[in-house]
Design an enzyme around this catalytic site. Sequence first.
Site, short mmCIF file in Angstrom:
data_model
loop_
_atom_site.label_atom_id
_atom_site.label_comp_id
_atom_site.label_asym_id
_atom_site.label_seq_id
_atom_site.Cartn_x
_atom_site.Cartn_y
_atom_site.Cartn_z
N GLY A 1 0.79 -1.22 0.00
CA GLY A 1 0.00 0.00 0.00
C GLY A 1 0.83 1.28 0.00
N GLY B 1 1.45 18.86 9.24
CA GLY B 1 1.26 17.58 9.91
C GLY B 1 2.53 16.75 9.73
CG HIS C 1 24.76 5.31 32.63
ND1 HIS C 1 24.12 6.51 32.37
CD2 HIS C 1 26.07 5.60 32.84
CE1 HIS C 1 25.02 7.49 32.45
NE2 HIS C 1 26.20 6.96 32.73
CB CYS D 1 2.86 1.92 4.66
SG CYS D 1 4.18 1.72 5.82
C1 FAD Z 1 4.40 10.41 2.79
C2 FAD Z 1 3.80 9.52 3.83
C3 FAD Z 1 4.56 9.07 4.88
C4 FAD Z 1 4.00 8.24 5.85
N1 FAD Z 1 4.80 7.83 6.88
C5 FAD Z 1 4.26 7.04 7.83
C6 FAD Z 1 5.07 6.58 8.90
O1 FAD Z 1 6.26 6.87 8.99
N2 FAD Z 1 4.50 5.78 9.83
C7 FAD Z 1 3.19 5.43 9.77
O2 FAD Z 1 2.70 4.71 10.65
N3 FAD Z 1 2.39 5.86 8.77
C8 FAD Z 1 2.90 6.65 7.79
N4 FAD Z 1 2.12 7.05 6.76
C9 FAD Z 1 0.70 6.62 6.73
C10 FAD Z 1 0.58 5.18 6.21
O3 FAD Z 1 1.18 5.09 4.96
C11 FAD Z 1 -0.89 4.79 6.13
O4 FAD Z 1 -1.51 5.00 7.38
C12 FAD Z 1 -1.03 3.33 5.77
O5 FAD Z 1 -0.44 3.08 4.52
C13 FAD Z 1 -2.51 2.93 5.74
O6 FAD Z 1 -2.64 1.60 5.35
P1 FAD Z 1 -3.97 1.09 4.64
O7 FAD Z 1 -3.74 -0.35 4.37
O8 FAD Z 1 -5.15 1.49 5.40
O9 FAD Z 1 -4.07 1.90 3.26
P2 FAD Z 1 -3.06 2.03 2.04
O10 FAD Z 1 -1.68 1.84 2.48
O11 FAD Z 1 -3.41 3.29 1.35
O12 FAD Z 1 -3.41 0.78 1.12
C14 FAD Z 1 -4.61 0.67 0.42
C15 FAD Z 1 -4.35 -0.15 -0.83
O13 FAD Z 1 -5.61 -0.46 -1.44
C16 FAD Z 1 -5.47 -0.39 -2.84
N5 FAD Z 1 -6.82 -0.17 -3.39
C17 FAD Z 1 -7.62 0.91 -3.25
N6 FAD Z 1 -8.82 0.70 -3.83
C18 FAD Z 1 -8.77 -0.55 -4.34
C19 FAD Z 1 -9.70 -1.36 -5.03
N7 FAD Z 1 -10.95 -0.95 -5.27
N8 FAD Z 1 -9.32 -2.59 -5.45
C20 FAD Z 1 -8.06 -3.04 -5.18
N9 FAD Z 1 -7.15 -2.33 -4.52
C21 FAD Z 1 -7.50 -1.10 -4.07
C22 FAD Z 1 -4.50 0.75 -3.05
O14 FAD Z 1 -3.86 0.63 -4.31
C23 FAD Z 1 -3.54 0.58 -1.89
O15 FAD Z 1 -2.43 -0.20 -2.23
C24 FAD Z 1 2.65 7.86 5.76
C25 FAD Z 1 1.86 8.29 4.69
C26 FAD Z 1 2.43 9.11 3.73
C27 FAD Z 1 1.57 9.57 2.58
#
Ligand code: FAD
Length: 471
Positions: A43, A186, A450, A45
């Site tokens: 995803g 943020g 320490h 991350c």
């Molecule tokens: C620049 C940046 C830095 C970050 N750094 C951190 C960090 O250091 N630490 C931290 O904890 N969090 C961080 N985050 C946040 C973190 O990336 C997200 O909270 C996390 O990825 C959420 O996971 P998720 O599985 O909910 O969604 P996502 O990671 O967004 O995954 C969702 C997936 O679903 C897929 N998808 C969507 N719709 C469909 C569909 N209809 N059919 C099939 N596939 C689909 C997408 O392609 C995607 O791969 C960061 C975010 C960003 C933008």
Amino acid sequence: MAEKFDLVIIGGGNAGYIPAIRASQLGMSVALIEKREGGYLGGTCLNVGCIPTKALLQTASMLHEFKNGEEFGIKTDGVEFDYPTTAKRRDQVVNQLRRGVAGLMKKNKVQVYNGVGSFVEPKKIKVALNDGGEEELEAEHVLISTGSAVNTLPGLEIDHEKVISSDDVVNENEHVPESVIVLGSGAVGVEFASMYRDFGAEVTVVEILDRIVPLEDPEISAELEKQFENRGIRVMTSTKADPESLDKSGDGVKIKVESEDGEETLEAEKLLVAIGRKTVIEDLNLDATKVETNDRGVIQVDEFYRTGEDSVYAAGDVIGGYWLAHAAGHEGIVAVEHMAGEDPLPIDQNLIPRVTFCRPEVASFGLSREQAEEQGYEVKESKFPFRAIGKALIEGEPNGFVKVVADAETDLILGMHAIGPHVTELIAEGVFAKLVEGTPQEIGMSVHAHPTLAEVIGESAMAVDGHAIHF
Ligand SMILES: Cc1cc2nc3c(=O)[nH]c(=O)nc-3n(C[C@H](O)[C@H](O)[C@H](O)COP(=O)(O)OP(=O)(O)OC[C@H]3O[C@@H](n4cnc5c(N)ncnc54)[C@H](O)[C@@H]3O)c2cc1C
């Protein structure tokens, strides 16, 4: 004929692939649908978030250390920064982890589909495969984990050239801009502001609220602003950018901003929009289900991540909350344990660490003093500085502090708020202590080696009752 699974997961980020593994451990047959080109799992991350940004920040931090080498007796004339190599290393790290996640899917017999998933019925999912064709899957349960995507302000179009998003920063292979305006402060905004400054750019952070990292404890915001300004980052709070004034006619961008001090036109090579993210639900055809969303497209769930449709759960960024990778993974695990008839505990939001990897790092969990008081607690609070910790001086990182917030009646820990070296690692001790209903006194009783930075956690815990030793 449609293939049948105990669980179909739509979205292969942390809220998707991690629960897929847990579901497989629980004996469920699992299909995981991911639409990303190349079929890469992990995803936001892994592909454009946590991992590539931290790989870039690692170089930023090393560059800072090399440039300050003389203080440590290391002559560093001739240190050169080579961004294309930095970008290559970032991609190597990402690719290695991508292979790791793909391997885990195989090991756990998770059937992966590369395509777009959508509901036909609550228990029937259509996959429009990326390489053409369609599959239909039947599922006892469905987990929606479609995550989030870059958001922008109305009227401010991301053109990927001059007006960029976090996706563009982590996909850049060649060039570091000489100057950047970062809109939003943020976690994403301040991490990139910090990185670009270490890479040598002129950086201005514009924040509409009255402090940067506005979700953190106010003293943490103030300390970060001070340290950013010491590093030459211009911080403009209570300042509103006007998207309509955007002018891209010259070499870079110009945008008008307005604060109490009046109006000013900022100019830079790039404008980085870091104002937050929006949920990804548009392909799901939720109308075929009883899944409900709020007016911001956030899927509504109960404490076990069940939606309005009994057999459909949702986890991760798509349900709002902290929008953090580790929260997403844990939510997904609770969801599949619940659907498998296990008896998981709901996640206590106060146990989710919030981490920001700018320099200095910021980390926290639970309540600030103000929040705790609003909730009716009688609060006691400590604040212990890194400058009283030997290891922080050894590392040349004497700035920052750790605050512990505790309930004066029960002694239980309510929150911890930290800014300084490696606090994103150190915060884990506080989270664990809170999980096991430990008290600050018990953190203090646990012997910290320490000289280590971890001593700051022991000292700040003991300081809650005025028993800190070194300050
Ligand atoms: C620049 C940046 C830095 C970050 N750094 C951190 C960090 O250091 N630490 C931290 O904890 N969090 C961080 N985050 C946040 C973190 O990336 C997200 O909270 C996390 O990825 C959420 O996971 P998720 O599985 O909910 O969604 P996502 O990671 O967004 O995954 C969702 C997936 O679903 C897929 N998808 C969507 N719709 C469909 C569909 N209809 N059919 C099939 N596939 C689909 C997408 O392609 C995607 O791969 C960061 C975010 C960003 C933008």
